[in-house]
Design an enzyme around this catalytic site. Structure first.
Site, PDB file in Angstrom:
ATOM      1  N   GLU A 338       0.856  -1.178   0.000  1.00 46.91           N
ATOM      2  CA  GLU A 338       0.000   0.000   0.000  1.00 46.91           C
ATOM      3  C   GLU A 338       0.894   1.231   0.000  1.00 46.91           C
ATOM      4  O   GLU A 338       1.220   1.751  -1.047  1.00 46.91           O
ATOM      5  CB  GLU A 338      -0.933  -0.037   1.211  1.00 46.91           C
ATOM      6  CG  GLU A 338      -2.177   0.762   0.983  1.00 46.91           C
ATOM      7  CD  GLU A 338      -3.377   0.291   1.808  1.00 46.91           C
ATOM      8  OE1 GLU A 338      -4.342   1.032   1.845  1.00 46.91           O
ATOM      9  OE2 GLU A 338      -3.351  -0.797   2.408  1.00 46.91           O
ATOM     10  N   GLU A 606      -1.931   0.181  13.511  1.00 43.06           N
ATOM     11  CA  GLU A 606      -3.130   0.559  12.754  1.00 43.06           C
ATOM     12  C   GLU A 606      -4.398   0.273  13.570  1.00 43.06           C
ATOM     13  O   GLU A 606      -5.326   1.063  13.586  1.00 43.06           O
ATOM     14  CB  GLU A 606      -3.168  -0.245  11.446  1.00 43.06           C
ATOM     15  CG  GLU A 606      -4.355   0.043  10.561  1.00 43.06           C
ATOM     16  CD  GLU A 606      -4.253  -0.664   9.216  1.00 43.06           C
ATOM     17  OE1 GLU A 606      -3.480  -1.646   9.114  1.00 43.06           O
ATOM     18  OE2 GLU A 606      -4.938  -0.235   8.271  1.00 43.06           O
TER      19      GLU A 606
HETATM   20  C1  BGC Z   1      -5.206   2.463   4.887  1.00 38.80           C
HETATM   21  C2  BGC Z   1      -5.754   3.469   5.832  1.00 38.80           C
HETATM   22  C3  BGC Z   1      -6.643   4.329   5.004  1.00 38.80           C
HETATM   23  C4  BGC Z   1      -7.795   3.438   4.664  1.00 38.80           C
HETATM   24  C5  BGC Z   1      -8.976   4.059   4.055  1.00 38.80           C
HETATM   25  C6  BGC Z   1      -6.331   1.602   4.441  1.00 38.80           C
HETATM   26  O1  BGC Z   1      -5.971   0.603   3.615  1.00 38.80           O
HETATM   27  O2  BGC Z   1      -4.142   1.767   5.393  1.00 38.80           O
HETATM   28  O3  BGC Z   1      -4.929   4.005   6.727  1.00 38.80           O
HETATM   29  O4  BGC Z   1      -6.976   5.552   5.482  1.00 38.80           O
HETATM   30  O5  BGC Z   1      -7.381   2.326   3.921  1.00 38.80           O
HETATM   31  O6  BGC Z   1     -10.000   3.606   4.708  1.00 38.80           O
END
Ligand code: BGC
Length: 719
Positions: A338, A606
């Site tokens: 990501e 997270e």
């Molecule tokens: C990310 C988040 C992001 C989110 C959106 C995720 O995959 O890691 O931090 O804001 O997607 O909902």
């Protein structure tokens, strides 16, 4: 820029191998100065006579490449009489790597380099050498490189044939001068432990989760293969764990040359604390490895220390998550497949970021990328650069376009950032106005829609059923609250700039009025928090009392996600519940900031339950251990616990407000913030009978101690 130079590339595609471009040149007179202007479609590393030019790692950095590609200018040292060789190796980086593959227009561009070398001689004459047909290209020892997947380096590769280059028909229109901070190697981290896991894997622990790479030093026969995997945590059995990297391979393969040698990767980085030695056919000792943290070169401006060891570790963790996710763009995480510039994450963390580090230049540059990616209809996409080509905007994510410029203005007194972003802020608010199903609210009837279609809601909040990503707070409530917030920020920005924003003032009044009619009752913690922080509740005290009670009833535990958490402690402390705010900050049980610390975190997770009490890990599909969003509580510690605040009417700390709010459970707390006008320090500690405050301000300030206000001139004060 680079008007005379041509884009050069390879006649034949080298596939995964990184090409190396080369130009020899003769110097026959004494050189006074030499300058290299350069950029590439990909990431590059230039060397003059075998020595690296500059310190910028992963240059030219990450931008909205369709319109913006930064060029760097280096003053060259080491030009010698006689023959010189300039080589430039080009990797895929963000531009052509897997990270941007969904953006076929950007990702599909060919590997290309453009450069101009200017030699200025002592006799006053000048010579320029530009990229053109006079360059050649060949394969480099970097056989593969990708930001997600790692690197393969063959140190024994003796170089192939040099071939003529191809002139690429690429435009120069998107070239811009370097705007951001350079990404550089920062801390060097010594590993702390080498051990064998229950599965028999050899693992090295660096003791700290970080983003960067490792430097390897070995003595080995030519052809020895070393393969190393990276991981952030160990699983509940103590084995190496990489499932949370998803498809990012994050592997280094190094093929040795003969003898003593040192290697570090060139065009990739990893988010990791542990490495697993998958192939390492020789004696291992910890001196073989050194961790190198890389991030944008920002000046550290904020420091906090207190009497609580766990909190101090937590502050360190926030700093490490900021470092790991400030690699030219503000990212969600540095490890899995990501590493995107998610706007929501940046929006909630920007204030903390600005206190910790001087983030002005970093954000100004990224906001230009945000504006570049703003959609035709004014929607601000969820990620920037928009490598996923997402055609949609979400509340609290798109609002980064109003929140961050305002934050930068408050922190640094920078009106340029408001000027530059004003139109974009306006377009965002206008977009919401048009997008909503109802006037003066932002409703979308999302209940019926799929999660990903529009809003992320109170992302990862704990008041939804277990396993759900979106908390229980109605997305329409959040969206309408942020509509009010963004409109208010637009009005404030407009007033600073002397613009007529009367129609937006009326809009704001209507939003507040309609919000109050529509959303009169609050049930979740986040609803209370937003109603208080965005001035939407009609009865502040009642709302604050209810929030404090909810928290008490929940045994001093929060339930908020990305949207509610950053404001939660403020909503309490600003409405008479300082102690409740500290109850949450000092909570050691799940879910809390200290819970993570107590479970060995060295960065911010997270998920509140990234590692559960029973050692089980949250599902592997979305589980980063280096996600700064919840670290955003740190700005509360700077601005409320230590009390160092900007004055909205004298931004950039031209004047300050210093209003510390202590708590007996901490014996002392000390914070300092280096502002544009000098360093502000605020310290308090409990003496035998009473508390003592020590405050130093380089600017006139309003010091507020236990409700009493003192207007002071620059100086040091004790209360
Ligand atoms: C990310 C988040 C992001 C989110 C959106 C995720 O995959 O890691 O931090 O804001 O997607 O909902």
């Amino acid at each position: 820029m680079l008007e005379q130079a041509l884009w050069i590339g390879c006649k034949e595609d080298m596939g995964d191998v990184c090409p190396q471009f080369c130009r020899k040149f003769q110097v026959e007179r004494e050189v006074k100065a030499a300058q290299l202007e350069i950029t590439a479609v990909g990431v590059y590393e230039a060397c003059l006579n075998g020595k690296r030019v500059g310190e910028f790692i992963l240059a030219p950095g990450c931008t909205a490449y369709k319109e913006r590609l930064q060029c760097q200018t280096y003053q060259l040292e080491g030009v010698r009489m006689g023959e010189n060789i300039l080589t430039v190796t080009v990797g895929k980086g963000w531009h052509r790597g897997r990270i941007s593959e969904r953006d076929t227009e950007v990702n599909g561009m060919p590997c290309a380099l453009i450069a101009q070398l200017t030699l200025e001689y002592v006799d006053g004459s000048r010579e320029t050498i530009v990229t053109d047909e006079s360059w050649s290209v060949g394969e480099s020892p970097i056989r593969f490189s990708d930001i997600y997947d790692g690197e393969v380096y063959d140190a024994g590769f003796s170089g192939g044939e040099w071939e003529p280059v191809k002139i690429e028909a690429l435009s120069r229109d998107r070239l811009i001068a370097q705007e951001g901070e350079e990404i550089r190697e920062q801390e060097r981290i010594r590993p702390v432990r080498l051990f064998t896991s229950p599965k028999g894997e050899r693992i090295v622990d660096f003791g700290q989760n970080f983003a960067g790479y490792l430097e390897l030093s070995v003595n080995a026969p030519a052809g020895t293969r070393i393969v190393i995997s990276h991981g952030e945590i160990l699983d509940s059995q103590g084995n190496f764990y990489t499932e949370n990297y998803r498809t990012a391979k994050a592997v280094l393969t190094y093929i040795c040359k003969e003898g003593q040698q040192t290697y570090k990767p060139h065009f990739t980085f990893f988010g990791f604390r542990y490495i697993r030695l998958d192939e390492f056919p020789m004696e291992v000792d910890l001196d073989c490895f050194r961790g190198i943290a890389i991030y944008s070169s920002m000046e550290r401006t904020g420091h906090i220390q207190c009497s609580h060891a766990g909190l101090n570790r937590f502050f360190e963790n926030v700093l490490w998550s900021q470092r790991a996710n400030f690699i030219d763009i503000p990212t969600d995480c540095p490890q899995r497949d990501e590493r995107m510039g998610w706007l929501g994450d940046a929006q909630v963390f920007a204030k903390t970021a600005c206190y910790n580090y001087d983030s002005e230049k970093f954000f100004e540059k990224w906001l230009r990328d945000v504006r570049c990616e703003q959609l035709e209809n004014g929607a601000v996409p969820d990620i920037v650069p928009n490598f996923w080509k997402t055609p949609k905007a979400s509340t609290a994510w798109g609002d980064a376009i109003t929140v961050i410029p305002w934050q930068i203005y408050q922190m640094y007194g920078n009106t340029r950032v408001l000027e530059e972003n004003f139109e974009a802020m306006k377009r965002w608010v206008d977009y919401i106005t048009k997008d909503s199903l109802e006037p003066y609210l932002w409703t979308s009837g999302q209940g019926a829609k799929k999660l990903w279609e529009k809003h992320y809601g109170d992302w990862l909040a704990l008041d939804a059923p277990y396993g759900s990503y979106r908390g229980a707070t109605d997305p329409d409530f959040i969206a309408s609250a942020f509509y009010a917030h963004s409109t208010l920020l637009l009005v404030k920005a407009g007033k600073v700039l002397g613009k007529d924003v009367s129609s937006y003032e009326t809009l704001y009044e209507n939003i507040v009025k309609t919000f109050r009619e529509r959303f009169g009752e609050y049930s979740t913690q986040t609803q209370h928090v937003l109603a208080l922080q965005f001035h939407l509740t009609q009865d502040r005290q009642k709302t604050a009392d209810a929030l404090a009670q909810m928290i008490r009833e929940n045994k001093n535990r929060l339930k908020t996600g990305f949207v509610g958490t950053p404001y939660l402690l403020y909503a309490l402390s600003e409405n008479g519940y300082v102690q409740s705010a500290y109850d949450l900050l000092l909570q050691e049980e799940y879910p809390s900031w200290l819970y993570e610390v107590n479970h060995g975190a060295t960065t911010i997770w997270e998920h509140w339950d990234g590692i559960r009490d029973d050692g089980v890990l949250w599902s592997s599909d979305m589980n980063s251990y280096n996600h700064y969003a919840y670290g955003s509580v740190m700005d509360w510690v700077y601005t409320v616990a230590a009390g160092i605040r900007t004055d909205e009417d004298a931004p950039g700390f031209e004047r300050a407000v210093i209003a510390p709010m202590p708590d007996k459970r901490l014996k002392w707390l000390e914070a300092s913030v280096k502002t544009r006008h000098g360093e502000i320090c605020s310290k308090w500690f409990w003496g035998e009978e009473k508390i003592r405050y020590e405050i130093t301000t380089p600017v006139p300030a309003a010091i507020i101690i236990e409700g009493k206000e003192y207007q002071v001139e620059p100086g040091s004060y004790i209360f």
